[in-house]
Design a protein around this motif. Structure first.
Motif, PDB file in Angstrom:
ATOM      1  N   ASN A  50       0.813  -1.221   0.000  1.00 15.30           N
ATOM      2  CA  ASN A  50       0.000   0.000   0.000  1.00 15.30           C
ATOM      3  C   ASN A  50       0.842   1.265   0.000  1.00 15.30           C
ATOM      4  OD1 ASN A  50      -2.103  -1.766   0.158  1.00 15.30           O
ATOM      5  ND2 ASN A  50      -2.980  -0.944   2.053  1.00 15.30           N
ATOM      6  N   ASP A  51       1.991   1.217   0.670  1.00 21.48           N
ATOM      7  CA  ASP A  51       2.841   2.400   0.777  1.00 21.48           C
ATOM      8  C   ASP A  51       4.032   2.347  -0.176  1.00 21.48           C
ATOM      9  OD1 ASP A  51       4.140   0.356   2.031  1.00 21.48           O
ATOM     10  OD2 ASP A  51       4.688   1.478   3.834  1.00 21.48           O
ATOM     11  N   TYR A  52       3.996   1.396  -1.139  1.00 21.80           N
ATOM     12  CA  TYR A  52       5.094   1.313  -2.102  1.00 21.80           C
ATOM     13  C   TYR A  52       4.558   0.797  -3.439  1.00 21.80           C
ATOM     14  CZ  TYR A  52       9.829   0.679  -3.890  1.00 21.80           C
ATOM     15  OH  TYR A  52      10.973   0.773  -4.631  1.00 21.80           O
ATOM     16  N   GLY A  53       3.841   1.666  -4.138  1.00 28.02           N
ATOM     17  CA  GLY A  53       3.327   1.316  -5.458  1.00 28.02           C
ATOM     18  C   GLY A  53       1.842   1.010  -5.491  1.00 28.02           C
ATOM     19  N   GLY A  54       1.318   0.456  -4.411  1.00 31.22           N
ATOM     20  CA  GLY A  54      -0.117   0.166  -4.374  1.00 31.22           C
ATOM     21  C   GLY A  54      -0.901   1.342  -3.847  1.00 31.22           C
ATOM     22  N   TRP A  55      -0.664   2.493  -4.486  1.00 34.40           N
ATOM     23  CA  TRP A  55      -1.224   3.749  -3.967  1.00 34.40           C
ATOM     24  C   TRP A  55      -2.753   3.737  -3.931  1.00 34.40           C
ATOM     25  CZ3 TRP A  55       3.164   4.742  -2.233  1.00 34.40           C
ATOM     26  CH2 TRP A  55       4.322   4.825  -3.005  1.00 34.40           C
ATOM     27  N   CYS A  56      -3.369   2.995  -4.847  1.00 32.85           N
ATOM     28  CA  CYS A  56      -4.832   3.024  -4.928  1.00 32.85           C
ATOM     29  C   CYS A  56      -5.485   1.806  -4.274  1.00 32.85           C
ATOM     30  CB  CYS A  56      -5.271   3.139  -6.390  1.00 32.85           C
ATOM     31  SG  CYS A  56      -4.856   4.756  -7.103  1.00 32.85           S
ATOM     32  N   ASN A  57      -4.688   1.039  -3.545  1.00 35.13           N
ATOM     33  CA  ASN A  57      -5.246  -0.106  -2.829  1.00 35.13           C
ATOM     34  C   ASN A  57      -6.235   0.354  -1.752  1.00 35.13           C
ATOM     35  OD1 ASN A  57      -3.555  -1.641  -4.380  1.00 35.13           O
ATOM     36  ND2 ASN A  57      -2.157  -2.204  -2.722  1.00 35.13           N
ATOM     37  N   PHE A  58      -7.286  -0.394  -1.580  1.00 35.70           N
ATOM     38  CA  PHE A  58      -8.257  -0.090  -0.527  1.00 35.70           C
ATOM     39  C   PHE A  58      -7.603  -0.322   0.838  1.00 35.70           C
ATOM     40  CE2 PHE A  58     -11.870  -0.864   2.227  1.00 35.70           C
ATOM     41  CZ  PHE A  58     -12.784   0.069   1.787  1.00 35.70           C
ATOM     42  N   PRO A  59      -7.784   0.551   1.832  1.00 39.87           N
ATOM     43  CA  PRO A  59      -8.685   1.708   1.857  1.00 39.87           C
ATOM     44  C   PRO A  59      -7.973   3.043   1.703  1.00 39.87           C
ATOM     45  CG  PRO A  59      -8.135   1.097   4.097  1.00 39.87           C
ATOM     46  CD  PRO A  59      -7.296   0.225   3.193  1.00 39.87           C
ATOM     47  N   ARG A  60      -6.904   3.095   0.911  1.00 42.06           N
ATOM     48  CA  ARG A  60      -6.175   4.354   0.747  1.00 42.06           C
ATOM     49  C   ARG A  60      -7.038   5.395   0.030  1.00 42.06           C
ATOM     50  NH1 ARG A  60      -0.550   4.665   1.280  1.00 42.06           N
ATOM     51  NH2 ARG A  60      -0.643   6.424  -0.132  1.00 42.06           N
ATOM     52  N   GLN A  61      -6.798   6.651   0.374  1.00 48.61           N
ATOM     53  CA  GLN A  61      -7.435   7.768  -0.325  1.00 48.61           C
ATOM     54  C   GLN A  61      -6.359   8.405  -1.203  1.00 48.61           C
ATOM     55  OE1 GLN A  61     -10.372  10.097   2.080  1.00 48.61           O
ATOM     56  NE2 GLN A  61      -9.472   8.988   3.810  1.00 48.61           N
ATOM     57  N   HIS A  62      -6.535   8.271  -2.526  1.00 50.70           N
ATOM     58  CA  HIS A  62      -5.465   8.665  -3.438  1.00 50.70           C
ATOM     59  C   HIS A  62      -6.030   9.326  -4.687  1.00 50.70           C
ATOM     60  CE1 HIS A  62      -1.400   8.411  -5.117  1.00 50.70           C
ATOM     61  NE2 HIS A  62      -1.976   8.115  -6.279  1.00 50.70           N
ATOM     62  N   PHE A  63      -5.282  10.323  -5.201  1.00 47.32           N
ATOM     63  CA  PHE A  63      -5.631  11.027  -6.429  1.00 47.32           C
ATOM     64  C   PHE A  63      -4.538  10.779  -7.461  1.00 47.32           C
ATOM     65  CE2 PHE A  63      -8.132  13.100  -3.307  1.00 47.32           C
ATOM     66  CZ  PHE A  63      -9.176  13.759  -3.940  1.00 47.32           C
ATOM     67  N   GLU A  64      -4.939  10.298  -8.645  1.00 48.83           N
ATOM     68  CA  GLU A  64      -4.007  10.155  -9.760  1.00 48.83           C
ATOM     69  C   GLU A  64      -4.284  11.305 -10.714  1.00 48.83           C
ATOM     70  OE1 GLU A  64      -2.346   6.325 -11.881  1.00 48.83           O
ATOM     71  OE2 GLU A  64      -4.314   6.855 -12.684  1.00 48.83           O
ATOM     72  N   MET A  65      -3.414  12.309 -10.696  1.00 48.41           N
ATOM     73  CA  MET A  65      -3.651  13.555 -11.416  1.00 48.41           C
ATOM     74  C   MET A  65      -2.930  13.565 -12.759  1.00 48.41           C
ATOM     75  SD  MET A  65      -3.036  15.923  -8.021  1.00 48.41           S
ATOM     76  CE  MET A  65      -3.212  17.476  -8.896  1.00 48.41           C
ATOM     77  N   SER A  66      -3.243  14.561 -13.573  1.00 46.76           N
ATOM     78  CA  SER A  66      -2.462  14.780 -14.785  1.00 46.76           C
ATOM     79  C   SER A  66      -1.125  15.401 -14.380  1.00 46.76           C
ATOM     80  CB  SER A  66      -3.196  15.715 -15.745  1.00 46.76           C
ATOM     81  OG  SER A  66      -3.142  17.048 -15.273  1.00 46.76           O
ATOM     82  N   GLU A  67      -0.131  15.250 -15.234  1.00 43.88           N
ATOM     83  CA  GLU A  67       1.194  15.786 -14.917  1.00 43.88           C
ATOM     84  C   GLU A  67       1.169  17.306 -14.771  1.00 43.88           C
ATOM     85  OE1 GLU A  67       5.779  15.745 -16.691  1.00 43.88           O
ATOM     86  OE2 GLU A  67       4.157  14.729 -17.757  1.00 43.88           O
ATOM     87  N   LEU A  68       0.441  17.977 -15.662  1.00 47.27           N
ATOM     88  CA  LEU A  68       0.409  19.442 -15.615  1.00 47.27           C
ATOM     89  C   LEU A  68      -0.290  19.954 -14.367  1.00 47.27           C
ATOM     90  CD1 LEU A  68      -0.329  20.345 -19.349  1.00 47.27           C
ATOM     91  CD2 LEU A  68       1.842  20.447 -18.129  1.00 47.27           C
ATOM     92  N   ALA A  69      -1.372  19.275 -13.947  1.00 46.08           N
ATOM     93  CA  ALA A  69      -2.069  19.693 -12.726  1.00 46.08           C
ATOM     94  C   ALA A  69      -1.195  19.436 -11.506  1.00 46.08           C
ATOM     95  CB  ALA A  69      -3.395  18.957 -12.607  1.00 46.08           C
ATOM     96  N   PHE A  70      -0.542  18.275 -11.477  1.00 41.14           N
ATOM     97  CA  PHE A  70       0.353  17.933 -10.369  1.00 41.14           C
ATOM     98  C   PHE A  70       1.460  18.973 -10.224  1.00 41.14           C
ATOM     99  CE2 PHE A  70       3.970  15.747  -8.460  1.00 41.14           C
ATOM    100  CZ  PHE A  70       3.395  14.990  -7.440  1.00 41.14           C
ATOM    101  N   ALA A  71       1.970  19.451 -11.367  1.00 42.18           N
ATOM    102  CA  ALA A  71       3.077  20.416 -11.357  1.00 42.18           C
ATOM    103  C   ALA A  71       2.661  21.779 -10.813  1.00 42.18           C
ATOM    104  CB  ALA A  71       3.640  20.579 -12.765  1.00 42.18           C
ATOM    105  N   GLU A  72       1.370  22.011 -10.640  1.00 41.56           N
ATOM    106  CA  GLU A  72       0.908  23.281 -10.075  1.00 41.56           C
ATOM    107  C   GLU A  72       0.882  23.262  -8.552  1.00 41.56           C
ATOM    108  OE1 GLU A  72      -2.543  25.082 -11.716  1.00 41.56           O
ATOM    109  OE2 GLU A  72      -2.057  24.516 -13.775  1.00 41.56           O
TER     110      GLU A  72
END
Length: 254
Positions: free
Chosen positions: A117-139
């Motif tokens: 969960n804390d090493y690559g499984g960012w979207c594993n349940f029950p984590r709260q995670h956002f996968e953003m676009s690169e440009l939005a992340f860079a802001e």
């Protein structure tokens, strides 16, 4: 007895008001999550995701789009919702001042239970995670960061123009994709009405694509849209009599 009933009514009303205020306050609180970004050729998310929106630039969500982990995605019920996010707790990765941006939920970030969960499984349940676009992340953070801690909260969606209805499907398998929804952004129910029909409730096909098994060709179409907050709005005669599959029409806005 009457005096007691009046007092009881007063106290019940008072506590109801307090609970509404408390709920409103709670929804404005920042919550903790994490964020990564998906690398696209132009730095933004453009492919069709789990909400069915298709080309995200064409429907104006563009780079300010995000895939949500299962806990946040709620099996598609969060499609179209808007979140204000900001990077926190890292002086090297977060941009100075912790600027925030608003993103729209457009996709599902699938779990990967082959990774921790804390090493690559960012979207594993029950984590709260956002996968953003690169440009939005860079802001909000440095691009070289693999993952950052963020805070997020639900906000109303600020949309330009009216809601959009894209007609799809076939004669007896009528579908409509609803986009550019203001207010809380989440469509909870859709009804359609032709000039020769009453109001027909539509079922969710997937994401924000709604369907009904009725031939509506050759009729001007009206739509009633209800959001997750219970607000409803009706757009009359949005599509003209000679509408075609694949066309998009604009209605009212919340």
């Amino acid at each position: 007895m009457a005096s007691f009933q009046v007092k009881l009514c007063y106290y019940l009303t008072f506590f109801k008001i307090i609970s509404i205020i408390a709920a409103s306050y709670s929804s404005d609180e920042w919550k903790s999550a994490t964020a990564t970004y998906t690398k696209e050729t132009d730095g933004s998310l453009i492919t069709e995701g789990a909400c069915g929106y298709g080309d995200l630039h064409r429907i104006s969500y563009g780079k300010y789009s995000a895939g949500l982990s299962g806990l946040l995605f709620e099996r598609g019920r969060s499609c179209g919702s808007c979140y204000e996010v900001r990077c926190v707790n890292h002086i090297h990765w977060c941009l100075v001042g912790s600027p925030s941006i608003v993103v729209t939920a457009t996709d599902f970030c699938p779990p990967n239970y082959g990774l921790a969960n804390d090493y690559g499984g960012w979207c594993n349940f029950p984590r709260q995670h956002f996968e953003m676009s690169e440009l939005a992340f860079a802001e909000i953070a440095m691009r070289k960061a693999d993952i950052v801690q963020i805070q997020y909260k639900r906000v109303n969606c600020d949309r330009s123009g009216g809601m959009r209805f894209t007609i799809m499907g076939t004669s007896y398998f009528y579908q409509v994709l609803v986009t550019n929804v203001g207010l809380d952004g989440v469509v909870a129910a859709v009804k359609v009405k032709g000039s020769r029909t009453g109001w027909l409730p539509m079922g969710r096909n997937w994401g924000q694509i709604w369907q009904c098994n009725t031939n509506l060709q050759g009729q001007p179409l009206s739509f009633e849209v209800t959001t997750s907050s219970g607000r409803a709005i009706t757009s009359y005669n949005v599509a003209p009599k000679r509408w075609q599959f694949g066309q998009t029409f604009e209605g009212k806005q919340f």
